[in-house]
Design a protein around this motif. Structure first.
Motif, mmCIF file in Angstrom:
data_model
loop_
_atom_site.group_PDB
_atom_site.id
_atom_site.type_symbol
_atom_site.label_atom_id
_atom_site.label_comp_id
_atom_site.label_asym_id
_atom_site.label_seq_id
_atom_site.Cartn_x
_atom_site.Cartn_y
_atom_site.Cartn_z
ATOM 1 N N ALA A 15 1.093 -1.233 -0.165
ATOM 2 C CA ALA A 15 -0.413 0.093 0.076
ATOM 3 C C ALA A 15 0.798 1.686 -0.432
ATOM 4 O O ALA A 15 0.913 2.445 -0.252
ATOM 5 C CB ALA A 15 -0.746 -0.053 0.951
ATOM 6 N N VAL A 16 1.967 1.518 0.739
ATOM 7 C CA VAL A 16 3.243 2.643 1.302
ATOM 8 C C VAL A 16 3.388 2.391 -0.440
ATOM 9 O O VAL A 16 3.644 3.522 -1.360
ATOM 10 C CB VAL A 16 3.740 2.364 1.588
ATOM 11 N N ALA A 17 4.073 1.515 -1.029
ATOM 12 C CA ALA A 17 4.698 1.667 -2.439
ATOM 13 C C ALA A 17 3.691 2.163 -3.766
ATOM 14 O O ALA A 17 4.012 2.939 -4.642
ATOM 15 C CB ALA A 17 4.693 -0.144 -2.739
ATOM 16 N N ARG A 18 2.125 1.686 -3.368
ATOM 17 C CA ARG A 18 1.218 2.529 -4.103
ATOM 18 C C ARG A 18 1.089 3.818 -4.132
ATOM 19 O O ARG A 18 1.219 4.289 -4.889
ATOM 20 C CB ARG A 18 0.197 1.232 -4.119
ATOM 21 N N GLN A 19 1.052 4.303 -3.043
ATOM 22 C CA GLN A 19 0.647 5.547 -3.093
ATOM 23 C C GLN A 19 2.211 6.414 -3.165
ATOM 24 O O GLN A 19 2.193 7.172 -3.598
ATOM 25 C CB GLN A 19 1.010 5.762 -0.545
ATOM 26 N N LEU A 20 2.842 6.380 -3.093
ATOM 27 C CA LEU A 20 4.661 6.309 -3.671
ATOM 28 C C LEU A 20 4.503 6.670 -5.613
ATOM 29 O O LEU A 20 5.136 7.734 -5.560
ATOM 30 C CB LEU A 20 6.030 5.798 -2.768
ATOM 31 N N ALA A 21 4.221 5.517 -5.429
ATOM 32 C CA ALA A 21 4.514 5.600 -7.222
ATOM 33 C C ALA A 21 3.621 6.124 -7.721
ATOM 34 O O ALA A 21 3.570 7.160 -8.415
ATOM 35 C CB ALA A 21 3.783 3.616 -7.848
ATOM 36 N N ALA A 22 1.827 6.320 -6.462
ATOM 37 C CA ALA A 22 1.275 7.095 -7.670
ATOM 38 C C ALA A 22 1.771 8.880 -7.343
ATOM 39 O O ALA A 22 1.030 9.350 -8.590
ATOM 40 C CB ALA A 22 -0.773 6.549 -6.876
ATOM 41 N N LYS A 23 1.823 9.005 -6.536
ATOM 42 C CA LYS A 23 2.315 10.679 -5.617
ATOM 43 C C LYS A 23 3.733 11.147 -7.453
ATOM 44 O O LYS A 23 3.225 11.993 -7.591
ATOM 45 C CB LYS A 23 3.213 10.236 -4.849
ATOM 46 N N ALA A 24 4.999 9.949 -7.465
ATOM 47 C CA ALA A 24 5.583 10.044 -7.790
ATOM 48 C C ALA A 24 5.311 9.781 -9.610
ATOM 49 O O ALA A 24 5.678 11.706 -11.235
ATOM 50 C CB ALA A 24 6.709 9.495 -7.984
ATOM 51 N N ALA A 25 4.529 9.743 -10.368
ATOM 52 C CA ALA A 25 3.376 9.718 -11.846
ATOM 53 C C ALA A 25 3.061 10.709 -11.950
ATOM 54 O O ALA A 25 3.224 11.410 -12.553
ATOM 55 C CB ALA A 25 3.156 8.439 -11.441
ATOM 56 N N ALA A 26 2.489 11.080 -10.650
ATOM 57 C CA ALA A 26 1.352 12.403 -10.956
ATOM 58 C C ALA A 26 2.173 13.510 -10.981
ATOM 59 O O ALA A 26 2.039 14.402 -11.824
ATOM 60 C CB ALA A 26 0.934 12.506 -8.964
ATOM 61 N N ARG A 27 3.873 13.347 -10.889
ATOM 62 C CA ARG A 27 4.173 14.373 -10.603
ATOM 63 C C ARG A 27 5.056 14.364 -12.194
ATOM 64 O O ARG A 27 6.450 15.410 -12.517
ATOM 65 C CB ARG A 27 5.299 14.709 -9.459
ATOM 66 N N LEU A 29 6.554 12.111 -12.892
ATOM 67 C CA LEU A 29 8.155 10.935 -12.642
ATOM 68 C C LEU A 29 7.887 9.783 -13.525
ATOM 69 O O LEU A 29 7.320 8.822 -13.641
ATOM 70 C CB LEU A 29 8.816 10.919 -11.421
ATOM 71 N N ARG A 30 8.950 8.976 -13.999
ATOM 72 C CA ARG A 30 9.402 7.408 -14.292
ATOM 73 C C ARG A 30 9.405 6.443 -13.336
ATOM 74 O O ARG A 30 9.933 7.114 -12.251
ATOM 75 C CB ARG A 30 9.645 6.897 -15.311
ATOM 76 N N VAL A 31 9.175 5.718 -12.581
ATOM 77 C CA VAL A 31 8.999 4.876 -11.795
ATOM 78 C C VAL A 31 9.347 3.349 -11.955
ATOM 79 O O VAL A 31 8.273 3.318 -12.966
ATOM 80 C CB VAL A 31 7.563 5.160 -10.820
ATOM 81 N N MET A 32 9.643 2.837 -11.057
ATOM 82 C CA MET A 32 10.736 1.326 -11.416
ATOM 83 C C MET A 32 10.178 0.616 -9.808
ATOM 84 O O MET A 32 10.847 1.366 -9.167
ATOM 85 C CB MET A 32 12.069 0.820 -11.920
ATOM 86 N N ALA A 84 15.505 7.321 -15.640
ATOM 87 C CA ALA A 84 15.441 6.465 -14.229
ATOM 88 C C ALA A 84 14.826 7.904 -13.070
ATOM 89 O O ALA A 84 16.248 8.606 -12.271
ATOM 90 C CB ALA A 84 17.094 6.342 -14.044
ATOM 91 N N ASP A 85 13.852 7.726 -13.086
ATOM 92 C CA ASP A 85 13.814 9.149 -12.092
ATOM 93 C C ASP A 85 13.403 8.296 -10.779
ATOM 94 O O ASP A 85 14.416 8.191 -9.695
ATOM 95 C CB ASP A 85 12.483 9.409 -12.052
ATOM 96 N N GLN A 102 17.368 8.972 -9.244
ATOM 97 C CA GLN A 102 17.692 9.869 -8.598
ATOM 98 C C GLN A 102 16.561 9.515 -7.388
ATOM 99 O O GLN A 102 17.699 10.297 -6.499
ATOM 100 C CB GLN A 102 16.460 11.598 -9.326
ATOM 101 N N ARG A 103 16.309 9.271 -7.321
ATOM 102 C CA ARG A 103 15.356 8.484 -5.680
ATOM 103 C C ARG A 103 15.183 7.183 -5.920
ATOM 104 O O ARG A 103 14.996 6.443 -6.330
ATOM 105 C CB ARG A 103 14.174 9.457 -5.311
#
Length: 142
Positions: A15-27, A29-32, A84-85, A102-103
């Motif tokens: 659930a934390v991973a989903r929240q962090l991925a959604a936040k980054a994608a909304a900005r 950013l590309r997420v792996m 690679a964000d 980057q992060r």
């Protein structure tokens, strides 16, 4: 140099991973999402499709033909990411090639074994001079 954040005391790592991925994608950013364990990869895949119920976070496996155009990738093929964000680690070991990003976001649950593995990763990064941040999810929930 890669900025590394540890999210500690997670009640539900996925659930934390989903929240962090959604936040980054909304900005933009590309997420792996680094998940070499098939069971974990399948679980986060389902979660990204279904949570929250009225939402969808565009994602696919790193082996999919649309991986190069998709904002969130799940898997272990770090080279599948063209920009690679952000990398979210859902594995108990440090991910390969994390320094390309980057992060790096590490999520540590309250499970004793997970905490110990998180400490080992933290020590590894600190000894190599990476900038480290810690977010205690117990205080963030209040």
């Amino acid at each position: 140099m890669t900025e590394i954040s540890f999210y500690t005391f997670a009640e539900n790592r996925l659930a934390v991973a989903r929240q962090l991925a959604a936040k980054a994608a909304a900005r933009g950013l590309r997420v792996m999402i680094y998940a070499p364990d098939t069971t974990v990869a399948d679980a986060i895949d389902v979660l990204l499709w279904t949570t929250p119920p009225q939402s969808f976070l565009p994602h696919c496996r790193d082996t999919h033909s649309l991986a190069a155009e998709t904002p969130v990738l799940i898997g272990e093929l770090v080279d599948a990411v063209t920009q690679a964000d952000v990398m979210i680690n859902l594995h108990h070991e440090r991910p390969p090639a994390f320094s390309r990003f980057q992060r790096l976001l590490e999520i540590v649950s309250m499970d004793a074994e997970d905490v110990e593995q998180g400490r080992l990763r933290y020590r590894f990064y600190r000894e190599r001079g990476y900038a480290l941040n810690t977010v205690d999810l117990r205080s963030a929930a209040q």
